[in-house]
Design a protein around this motif. Structure first.
Motif, PDB file in Angstrom:
ATOM      1  N   ASP A 480     -14.306  27.575  41.913  1.00 47.65           N
ATOM      2  CA  ASP A 480     -13.372  27.800  40.800  1.00 47.65           C
ATOM      3  C   ASP A 480     -13.159  26.514  40.011  1.00 47.65           C
ATOM      4  OD1 ASP A 480     -13.136  30.420  41.495  1.00 47.65           O
ATOM      5  OD2 ASP A 480     -11.266  30.164  42.625  1.00 47.65           O
ATOM      6  N   ILE A 481     -13.032  25.377  40.775  1.00 43.99           N
ATOM      7  CA  ILE A 481     -12.843  24.077  40.107  1.00 43.99           C
ATOM      8  C   ILE A 481     -14.077  23.733  39.275  1.00 43.99           C
ATOM      9  CG2 ILE A 481     -12.647  21.583  40.513  1.00 43.99           C
ATOM     10  CD1 ILE A 481     -10.894  22.354  43.010  1.00 43.99           C
ATOM     11  N   ALA A 482     -15.255  23.961  39.896  1.00 43.03           N
ATOM     12  CA  ALA A 482     -16.510  23.695  39.164  1.00 43.03           C
ATOM     13  C   ALA A 482     -16.599  24.567  37.923  1.00 43.03           C
ATOM     14  CB  ALA A 482     -17.709  23.952  40.080  1.00 43.03           C
ATOM     15  N   LEU A 483     -16.173  25.832  38.106  1.00 42.38           N
ATOM     16  CA  LEU A 483     -16.194  26.757  36.965  1.00 42.38           C
ATOM     17  C   LEU A 483     -15.224  26.307  35.883  1.00 42.38           C
ATOM     18  CD1 LEU A 483     -17.334  29.431  35.871  1.00 42.38           C
ATOM     19  CD2 LEU A 483     -15.436  30.611  36.995  1.00 42.38           C
ATOM     20  N   LEU A 484     -14.036  25.842  36.323  1.00 46.88           N
ATOM     21  CA  LEU A 484     -13.046  25.343  35.358  1.00 46.88           C
ATOM     22  C   LEU A 484     -13.567  24.103  34.637  1.00 46.88           C
ATOM     23  CD1 LEU A 484      -9.733  25.786  37.380  1.00 46.88           C
ATOM     24  CD2 LEU A 484     -10.353  26.979  35.273  1.00 46.88           C
ATOM     25  N   ASN A 485     -14.243  23.195  35.430  1.00 44.43           N
ATOM     26  CA  ASN A 485     -14.840  22.005  34.799  1.00 44.43           C
ATOM     27  C   ASN A 485     -15.895  22.395  33.778  1.00 44.43           C
ATOM     28  OD1 ASN A 485     -13.291  20.133  36.232  1.00 44.43           O
ATOM     29  ND2 ASN A 485     -14.747  20.034  37.947  1.00 44.43           N
ATOM     30  N   GLN A 486     -16.680  23.394  34.186  1.00 45.50           N
ATOM     31  CA  GLN A 486     -17.719  23.872  33.267  1.00 45.50           C
ATOM     32  C   GLN A 486     -17.080  24.462  32.005  1.00 45.50           C
ATOM     33  OE1 GLN A 486     -20.289  26.770  35.033  1.00 45.50           O
ATOM     34  NE2 GLN A 486     -21.713  26.814  33.333  1.00 45.50           N
ATOM     35  N   LYS A 487     -16.008  25.235  32.243  1.00 46.24           N
ATOM     36  CA  LYS A 487     -15.298  25.811  31.091  1.00 46.24           C
ATOM     37  C   LYS A 487     -14.699  24.718  30.223  1.00 46.24           C
ATOM     38  CE  LYS A 487     -14.088  30.357  32.988  1.00 46.24           C
ATOM     39  NZ  LYS A 487     -12.981  31.245  33.413  1.00 46.24           N
ATOM     40  N   ASN A 488     -14.188  23.668  30.913  1.00 40.97           N
ATOM     41  CA  ASN A 488     -13.606  22.536  30.186  1.00 40.97           C
ATOM     42  C   ASN A 488     -14.658  21.850  29.322  1.00 40.97           C
ATOM     43  OD1 ASN A 488     -11.550  20.653  29.508  1.00 40.97           O
ATOM     44  ND2 ASN A 488     -12.351  19.221  31.025  1.00 40.97           N
ATOM     45  N   GLN A 489     -15.862  21.645  29.933  1.00 36.91           N
ATOM     46  CA  GLN A 489     -16.956  21.037  29.172  1.00 36.91           C
ATOM     47  C   GLN A 489     -17.347  21.914  27.993  1.00 36.91           C
ATOM     48  OE1 GLN A 489     -18.382  17.999  29.511  1.00 36.91           O
ATOM     49  NE2 GLN A 489     -16.863  17.586  31.110  1.00 36.91           N
ATOM     50  N   LEU A 490     -17.413  23.208  28.286  1.00 34.99           N
ATOM     51  CA  LEU A 490     -17.745  24.149  27.202  1.00 34.99           C
ATOM     52  C   LEU A 490     -16.688  24.124  26.107  1.00 34.99           C
ATOM     53  CD1 LEU A 490     -19.018  27.227  29.260  1.00 34.99           C
ATOM     54  CD2 LEU A 490     -20.383  25.772  27.761  1.00 34.99           C
ATOM     55  N   GLN A 491     -15.407  23.983  26.565  1.00 34.93           N
ATOM     56  CA  GLN A 491     -14.316  23.924  25.593  1.00 34.93           C
ATOM     57  C   GLN A 491     -14.438  22.679  24.727  1.00 34.93           C
ATOM     58  OE1 GLN A 491     -12.218  26.292  25.130  1.00 34.93           O
ATOM     59  NE2 GLN A 491     -10.885  25.328  23.628  1.00 34.93           N
ATOM     60  N   LYS A 492     -14.801  21.533  25.398  1.00 34.64           N
ATOM     61  CA  LYS A 492     -14.977  20.286  24.631  1.00 34.64           C
ATOM     62  C   LYS A 492     -16.110  20.424  23.615  1.00 34.64           C
ATOM     63  CE  LYS A 492     -13.211  17.015  28.119  1.00 34.64           C
ATOM     64  NZ  LYS A 492     -13.585  15.921  29.055  1.00 34.64           N
ATOM     65  N   ILE A 493     -17.205  21.009  24.110  1.00 37.34           N
ATOM     66  CA  ILE A 493     -18.348  21.227  23.203  1.00 37.34           C
ATOM     67  C   ILE A 493     -17.940  22.146  22.058  1.00 37.34           C
ATOM     68  CG2 ILE A 493     -20.644  22.279  23.043  1.00 37.34           C
ATOM     69  CD1 ILE A 493     -21.062  21.361  25.998  1.00 37.34           C
ATOM     70  N   ARG A 494     -17.158  23.205  22.425  1.00 40.52           N
ATOM     71  CA  ARG A 494     -16.707  24.147  21.400  1.00 40.52           C
ATOM     72  C   ARG A 494     -15.812  23.455  20.380  1.00 40.52           C
ATOM     73  NH1 ARG A 494     -14.604  27.539  24.600  1.00 40.52           N
ATOM     74  NH2 ARG A 494     -16.454  28.789  24.993  1.00 40.52           N
ATOM     75  N   ILE A 495     -14.904  22.564  20.911  1.00 46.91           N
ATOM     76  CA  ILE A 495     -14.007  21.824  20.003  1.00 46.91           C
ATOM     77  C   ILE A 495     -14.826  20.900  19.104  1.00 46.91           C
ATOM     78  CG2 ILE A 495     -12.230  20.021  19.932  1.00 46.91           C
ATOM     79  CD1 ILE A 495     -11.100  21.315  22.555  1.00 46.91           C
ATOM     80  N   LYS A 496     -15.836  20.232  19.746  1.00 46.31           N
ATOM     81  CA  LYS A 496     -16.704  19.337  18.967  1.00 46.31           C
ATOM     82  C   LYS A 496     -17.453  20.125  17.894  1.00 46.31           C
ATOM     83  CE  LYS A 496     -20.132  15.666  19.668  1.00 46.31           C
ATOM     84  NZ  LYS A 496     -20.993  14.997  20.671  1.00 46.31           N
ATOM     85  N   ASN A 497     -17.971  21.270  18.327  1.00 45.94           N
ATOM     86  CA  ASN A 497     -18.688  22.125  17.364  1.00 45.94           C
ATOM     87  C   ASN A 497     -17.763  22.644  16.287  1.00 45.94           C
ATOM     88  OD1 ASN A 497     -21.108  21.815  18.674  1.00 45.94           O
ATOM     89  ND2 ASN A 497     -20.884  23.658  19.937  1.00 45.94           N
ATOM     90  N   ASP A 498     -16.514  22.965  16.730  1.00 48.79           N
ATOM     91  CA  ASP A 498     -15.521  23.420  15.743  1.00 48.79           C
ATOM     92  C   ASP A 498     -15.236  22.322  14.727  1.00 48.79           C
ATOM     93  OD1 ASP A 498     -15.383  25.855  16.937  1.00 48.79           O
ATOM     94  OD2 ASP A 498     -13.527  25.463  18.040  1.00 48.79           O
ATOM     95  N   GLY A 499     -15.163  21.044  15.252  1.00 52.85           N
ATOM     96  CA  GLY A 499     -14.942  19.911  14.341  1.00 52.85           C
ATOM     97  C   GLY A 499     -16.088  19.780  13.347  1.00 52.85           C
ATOM     98  N   ARG A 500     -17.310  19.923  13.886  1.00 53.59           N
ATOM     99  CA  ARG A 500     -18.467  19.856  12.989  1.00 53.59           C
ATOM    100  C   ARG A 500     -18.430  20.995  11.975  1.00 53.59           C
ATOM    101  NH1 ARG A 500     -23.282  18.699  17.430  1.00 53.59           N
ATOM    102  NH2 ARG A 500     -22.727  16.517  17.883  1.00 53.59           N
ATOM    103  N   MET A 501     -18.106  22.164  12.507  1.00 57.70           N
ATOM    104  CA  MET A 501     -18.036  23.318  11.610  1.00 57.70           C
ATOM    105  C   MET A 501     -16.961  23.125  10.549  1.00 57.70           C
ATOM    106  SD  MET A 501     -20.367  25.491  12.284  1.00 57.70           S
ATOM    107  CE  MET A 501     -19.724  26.872  11.348  1.00 57.70           C
ATOM    108  N   GLN A 502     -15.829  22.507  10.980  1.00 59.51           N
ATOM    109  CA  GLN A 502     -14.753  22.248  10.027  1.00 59.51           C
ATOM    110  C   GLN A 502     -15.220  21.265   8.954  1.00 59.51           C
ATOM    111  OE1 GLN A 502     -11.195  20.808  11.877  1.00 59.51           O
ATOM    112  NE2 GLN A 502      -9.913  21.128  10.100  1.00 59.51           N
ATOM    113  N   SER A 503     -15.947  20.194   9.411  1.00 63.94           N
ATOM    114  CA  SER A 503     -16.469  19.220   8.443  1.00 63.94           C
ATOM    115  C   SER A 503     -17.464  19.878   7.504  1.00 63.94           C
ATOM    116  CB  SER A 503     -17.155  18.064   9.183  1.00 63.94           C
ATOM    117  OG  SER A 503     -16.239  17.405  10.032  1.00 63.94           O
ATOM    118  N   LEU A 504     -18.337  20.699   8.116  1.00 65.40           N
ATOM    119  CA  LEU A 504     -19.310  21.413   7.288  1.00 65.40           C
ATOM    120  C   LEU A 504     -18.613  22.352   6.314  1.00 65.40           C
ATOM    121  CD1 LEU A 504     -22.046  22.305   9.943  1.00 65.40           C
ATOM    122  CD2 LEU A 504     -22.327  20.794   7.980  1.00 65.40           C
TER     123      LEU A 504
END
Length: 765
Positions: A480-504
């Motif tokens: 569950d912790i590994a899954l949460l970490n993975q989700k956290n990483q995915l969330q960071k990537i999503r936020i980063k992508n959202d930032g890029r998308m926002q800039s775009l």
């Protein structure tokens, strides 16, 4: 309370599902197994794009098996499965692929079995067995025996037949050295012997199955772990039951198993926790299992799980909740097999007895008593019937009769080596002895109860089970912790992508605004340009109106000029006519008459122009005919001279029409006067044609006397000849004359229409 045996209604559907899954995983199946829609589509494309080969047969059989294994046993799915089976069978027969034919026969029998035609299915299984035996196809023969075993139920004689056919299959698989199918057969037999009540032997078979699987590094072990959990529950080996139940769940998690088997695993883990008296945990697992069963719409399994939940709710003193959900469910899904028909009244009888509502318990007790008399004495379910009868007799103080059932219960529990059932039995026996005031017997039975209960749940085992659960929960939490970490990483990537998308998006918005600004600027410039163009167009339109007005006025003036010129010429003609009345000199009269004819020739042109819509050009075809008619009338030829005309509709402007008219006038006058002396008859041919595209040719030919010998037009003193020569020069033309059966006069000039061209330009502008 019912425990292990309460799982049995689901085993019919689960065994069919497990058999299909295990067959798909077999190394004997050359084509790739089909578990998902995408895999199905790939298999169909592969089958459609390949020639008839043995591999195609395997693919088609797998597609048929996929549709057979779909939940619900819908007619449409079975029909599709049969279609692919028929294709596979036809190709296998064509290729003389004996293994494919045998497997196709088994699949056909499986489909017929699922459709409910047991007799026809049995015939097909026998046909497959006979065919595989004839060609010594050991693996296919074993598969046919194993599949035929699915025809029979899980009770009495039918269960014995099922075991018999699976033992035949096991023997053949061992002979063929097929470790995977050997493991599958041992797994199935372990399950069947556990149902039969021989849990000890079942565990031996299941251990052998596990060894066979390990030998080939087979990973999908959740099914056998689940069966080991069931068997150990039957024997009261709860530590082992928990171990294998948790292993089954862990393996299913790792392999992403989402089949109905996942519900079975949770069901038996719930049973293990129920036997460990961890009721909240048991209820939690059964609730999760029911959700999965609901997804697959399996009524028997749903009823089994609801019965389990009702049992634990009653034990948790939630009597109303437990009994109500059970009664509601059996109305929706009435029990179909004997085991479940027996279990429902067992749960309700014990529930109402526990709350001392004996009146409501009575009808259920009668149902249980009926089952007790109808079922064989060695039926595994008799243990639970004995328990209910003993409870009723203790309440009614029928102690002597109780002893008979207590002994029968003890005998069967010992035969089955069911420690849990024995423990519960000795507790009941202790209560009976105490009620009869038999202290020594009561102590003995209580000691047996304590010994067995301690054996089931001694401290070491408790620690072991706690350790297993902690280990499993820790591993689960780590995941569950590994899954949460993975989700956290995915969330960071999503936020980063959202930032890029926002800039775009912002960049795109800026570009859109700039483009919109440019478009708006262009729109304003274009609008301004259009306004200027509209203003200019308005001015042009006004100028055009003015020009048209001027043109109309010019046309009117021109028409008026032509009219007045014509009138003036007519006045001059009239004056000359009046003057001739006072003259006696023939030469003077002739001169006046010639002048009149010339003026008339010009007058005709102006008359035609002011009467026509075209003020610039005159139709020479009309003009020549009018002029000839006038000349004939004027000279009174009495029709002795015949004129033949051959003219084209050629339009000439005034500058060319007037000279040509005067030339024609002079030529016709001379012809009438001189070509036919003494009133002779004659013929005059007049032609006016367009030659070489741009040249006009006037030819006048008569059959008269012709020109006198030695006549030279250049030295002629004749006014008429001078006029014709001069007018031809004015036309920039060429005049010729010669004798050929009379006089031939030929005038050729280039046609121009400058006035018409200028007039057209003026109108267009």
């Amino acid at each position: 309370m019912f425990q292990l045996k309460s799982m049995r209604p689901v085993l019919i559907s689960l065994q069919a599902l497990m058999l299909i899954v295990l067959l798909l995983m077999s190394g004997l199946v050359e084509a790739q197994e089909i578990k998902t829609k995408s895999a199905l589509n790939e298999a169909l494309v592969k089958a459609a794009g390949t020639e008839n080969t043995t591999k195609k047969v395997d693919v088609l059989l797998n597609v048929g098996t996929y549709y057979l294994s779909l939940p619900g046993e819908l007619k449409v799915d079975l029909s599709i499965a049969m279609r692919y089976q028929a294709q596979a069978f036809a190709i296998a027969k064509q290729l003389k692929f004996f293994q494919g034919i045998a497997k196709a026969l088994v699949l056909q029998a499986d489909i017929i079995r699922e459709s409910g035609n047991k007799l026809r299915s049995e015939e097909l299984y026998n046909q497959a067995i006979s065919y595989a035996g004839k060609f010594k196809l050991i693996n296919e023969l074993a598969g046919a025996y194993s599949a035929k075993g699915q025809l029979y139920g899980n009770e009495g004689i039918e269960l014995d037949k099922k075991i018999k056919y699976n033992e035949q299959a096991l023997k053949l698989y061992r002979q063929a050295g097929n470790k995977l199918e050997e493991g599958n057969s041992l797994n199935n037999l372990g399950d069947y012997y556990n149902i039969k009540g021989n849990a000890s032997y079942a565990i031996k078979l299941l251990d052998s199955s596990l060894m066979a699987y390990h030998a080939i590094r087979f990973k999908a072990l959740q099914g056998i772990y689940n069966n080991l959990c069931i068997a150990n529950n039957s024997l009261g080996n709860l530590a082992q039951a928990l171990k294998y139940g948790l292993l089954a769940e862990k393996t299913a998690d790792q392999l992403g198993d989402t089949t109905l088997q996942r519900s079975s695993i949770k069901n038996h883990l719930g049973l293990t926790y129920f036997n460990l008296r961890n009721d909240p945990k048991a209820l939690e697992y059964w609730f999760e299992a029911a959700k999965i069963a609901g997804k697959y719409k399996d009524p028997n399994y749903i009823l089994t799980l609801v019965a389990n939940m009702a049992t634990v709710l009653v034990r948790m003193k939630r009597f109303e909740e437990g009994t109500s959900i059970l009664i509601k469910t059996i109305k929706k899904f009435p029990p179909q097999d004997v085991q479940m028909k027996l279990r429902i009244p067992y749960i309700l009888f014990n529930a109402y007895y526990d709350i001392s509502d004996y009146a409501k318990a009575e009808p259920y007790y009668k149902q249980l008593l009926k089952f007790h008399h109808e079922l064989p004495k060695d039926d595994p379910n008799q243990i639970y019937l004995y328990r209910s009868i003993i409870k009723k007799m203790v309440h009614e103080k029928q102690y002597s009769a109780d002893t008979i059932y207590l002994k029968a219960h003890e005998k069967q529990s010992l035969e089955q080596k069911n420690l849990l059932a024995l423990s519960q039995l000795y507790r009941l026996w202790y209560a009976v002895d105490s009620a009869q005031n038999k202290p020594w017997a009561a102590i003995a039975h209580y000691k047996n109860f304590k010994r067995l209960s301690d054996s089931i749940s001694n401290n070491e085992k408790t620690k072991q089970m706690a350790g297993l659960e902690i280990e499993y929960q820790t591993e689960k939490k780590d995941k569950d912790i590994a899954l949460l970490n993975q989700k956290n990483q995915l969330q960071k990537i999503r936020i980063k992508n959202d930032g890029r998308m926002q800039s775009l998006f912002i960049g795109g918005l800026i570009v859109v605004i700039l483009v919109a600004g440019l478009i708006y600027n262009r729109y304003r410039l274009k609008k301004k340009s259009n306004l200027v163009l509209e203003q200019k167009q308005k001015e042009i339109n006004e100028q055009n109106k003015l020009l048209l007005k001027i043109l109309d006025e010019k046309e009117w003036l021109l028409r008026e000029i032509h009219h007045r010129v014509k009138n003036n010429l007519q006045i001059v003609i009239s004056l000359l006519n009046t003057q001739s009345a006072y003259l006696d000199n023939d030469d003077a009269l002739t001169a006046i008459r010639n002048s009149q004819n010339r003026m008339h020739a010009m007058s005709l042109i102006h008359q035609k122009l002011y009467q026509s819509d075209n003020l610039a050009e005159i139709d020479m075809d009309w003009y020549i005919k009018e002029l000839i008619d006038y000349m004939v009338e004027c000279f009174s030829t009495d029709r002795k001279i015949r004129f033949e005309l051959r003219t084209e509709s050629i339009r000439l402007d005034v500058a060319q029409a007037v000279p040509l008219g005067l030339i024609l006038n002079e030529a016709i006058s001379n012809t009438i006067k001189y070509a036919f002396p003494d009133g002779k008859n004659g013929k005059v041919d007049i032609s006016f044609l367009l030659t070489d595209g741009a040249y006009c040719e006037l030819r006048i030919a008569d059959n008269g006397v012709g020109l006198p010998d030695g006549f030279d037009a250049d030295y002629s003193e004749s006014l008429g000849m001078s006029l014709m020569t001069g007018l031809t020069s004015q036309l920039n033309g060429e005049i010729k004359m010669w004798n050929d059966g009379g006089l031939i006069l030929d005038i050729k000039f280039k046609k121009h229409n400058e006035l018409a061209h200028n007039a057209t330009q003026l109108i267009n502008n």
